[in-house]
Design an enzyme around this catalytic site. Structure first.
Site, mmCIF file in Angstrom:
data_model
loop_
_atom_site.group_PDB
_atom_site.id
_atom_site.type_symbol
_atom_site.label_atom_id
_atom_site.label_comp_id
_atom_site.label_asym_id
_atom_site.label_seq_id
_atom_site.Cartn_x
_atom_site.Cartn_y
_atom_site.Cartn_z
ATOM 1 N N ASP A 39 0.907 -1.243 0.100
ATOM 2 C CA ASP A 39 0.210 0.026 0.116
ATOM 3 C C ASP A 39 1.016 1.127 0.098
ATOM 4 O O ASP A 39 1.889 1.136 0.571
ATOM 5 C CB ASP A 39 -0.714 0.146 1.141
ATOM 6 C CG ASP A 39 -1.884 -1.389 1.257
ATOM 7 O OD1 ASP A 39 -2.221 -1.547 0.092
ATOM 8 O OD2 ASP A 39 -2.623 -1.148 2.313
ATOM 9 N N GLN A 40 0.528 2.275 -0.506
ATOM 10 C CA GLN A 40 0.919 3.636 -0.520
ATOM 11 C C GLN A 40 1.429 3.778 0.734
ATOM 12 O O GLN A 40 2.872 4.335 0.982
ATOM 13 C CB GLN A 40 0.070 4.687 -1.074
ATOM 14 C CG GLN A 40 0.745 6.059 -1.267
ATOM 15 C CD GLN A 40 -0.020 7.141 -1.523
ATOM 16 O OE1 GLN A 40 -1.240 6.813 -2.257
ATOM 17 N NE2 GLN A 40 0.454 8.419 -1.734
#
Length: 314
Positions: free
Chosen positions: A139-140
């Protein structure tokens, strides 16, 4: 003129005298049917003792089997000089310690400032021609170990290990609350929330998802937890920890009301602007060496600071 990656080489041992070449490629070099079909179309894709061969021939002891794949470039990704924390690099793999806040691959609306942009620039400066192939995603706002394959063969090999649950993926997370059960397994299916498609939920109609956890340090209001996965569903750790009643610190999407507005949550939010999740270890059989390899990324500064604050206020 075509350019190729370094060939994969296999020397046929005496006990495999008379084997069909296709068997050697699939059972010894572990080439998938899809990749094999692709390599067969290449001019010098499959050779035995330097001579191009059909895959239905029989091999002899001592034969040198080589497979070659054409070099590929990520022509749709803009090279960009970005800082990369390289943990390891060889002709097969690039292993990075990803920072929180950066996207792995360009998406609609995010064409620059991604890991892919930085990697393509890094390879360009080093004279390396490779297509950007992340073996997995983070995930970012998740930091930690990220593996990038340099050839389709390497990507296939690690992907198959992941499907067979043979890849070790371990995380460190800071989760709210005191754990009554300090070690366990969450085996709850996950799928999209029908009302919010970008959000995942635990639901009986979902896809199988298995998460193991163990409390490393218990603080007064939170805990440092080691987590390892059997499956890799989107947002799996975040969804499962919320389901357990212990959402991750800083995770606005999967928080719970009792933690969202607490004084501790407000103070933690001032120290951390993302979910407290870090992929600290990744292990698999290296496709080049055929040996087990593990790569570790140390806890980044923001999470180390959060840990120090939790310990101080314990």
């Amino acid at each position: 003129m075509m350019s190729y990656y370094e060939p994969l080489v296999y020397m046929v041992p005496p006990e495999e005298e008379g084997f069909i070449l296709k068997t050697v490629l699939q059972k010894r070099l572990m080439v998938s049917r899809k990749l094999l079909s692709r390599i067969k179309l290449t001019e010098q894709g499959i050779t035995v003792n330097g001579v191009r061969q059909y895959i239905n021939i029989k091999v002899k002891a001592g034969d040198r089997v080589e497979i070659r794949m054409e070099e590929e470039a990520s022509e749709d990704i803009l090279p960009q000089d970005l800082p990369l924390h390289i943990l390891h690099e060889d002709e097969h793999l690039l292993i990075l310690a990803k920072e929180a806040g950066i996207i792995v691959h360009p998406t609609h609306g995010h064409y620059v400032n991604t890991i892919a942009n930085g990697v393509v620039y890094h390879w360009q400066q080093a004279g390396i021609t490779c297509r950007f192939r992340p073996v997995h995603r983070l995930d970012q706002e998740t930091s930690g170990v990220l593996a990038i394959a340099k050839t389709p063969y390497v990507h296939q090999q690690i992907s198959e290990q992941m499907i067979a649950h043979q890849v070790k993926k371990e995380y460190l997370a800071f989760a709210w609350g005191r754990f009554e059960v300090t070690k366990g397994t969450i085996n709850e299916p996950i799928d999209r929330d029908p009302e919010q498609p970008h959000v995942r939920i635990v639901t009986p109609e979902g896809y199988s998802a298995v998460t193991h956890y163990e409390v490393v340090e218990q603080y007064s209001q939170a805990a440092l937890v080691r987590i390892w996965l059997e499956t890799g569903r989107t947002h799996q750790i975040r969804v499962h920890m919320r389901h357990l009643g212990h959402p991750l610190i800083g995770d606005k999407m999967y928080t719970l009301p009792e933690f969202e507005t607490s004084p501790a949550a407000e103070e933690a939010g001032e120290r951390l602007n993302r979910q407290a999740l870090h992929a600290f270890r990744l292990g698999f059989v290296h496709p080049g060496t055929r040996e087990w390899s593990e790569f570790n990324a140390p806890l980044p500064a923001d999470l180390a600071g959060l840990q120090a604050w939790l310990q101080k206020n314990d």
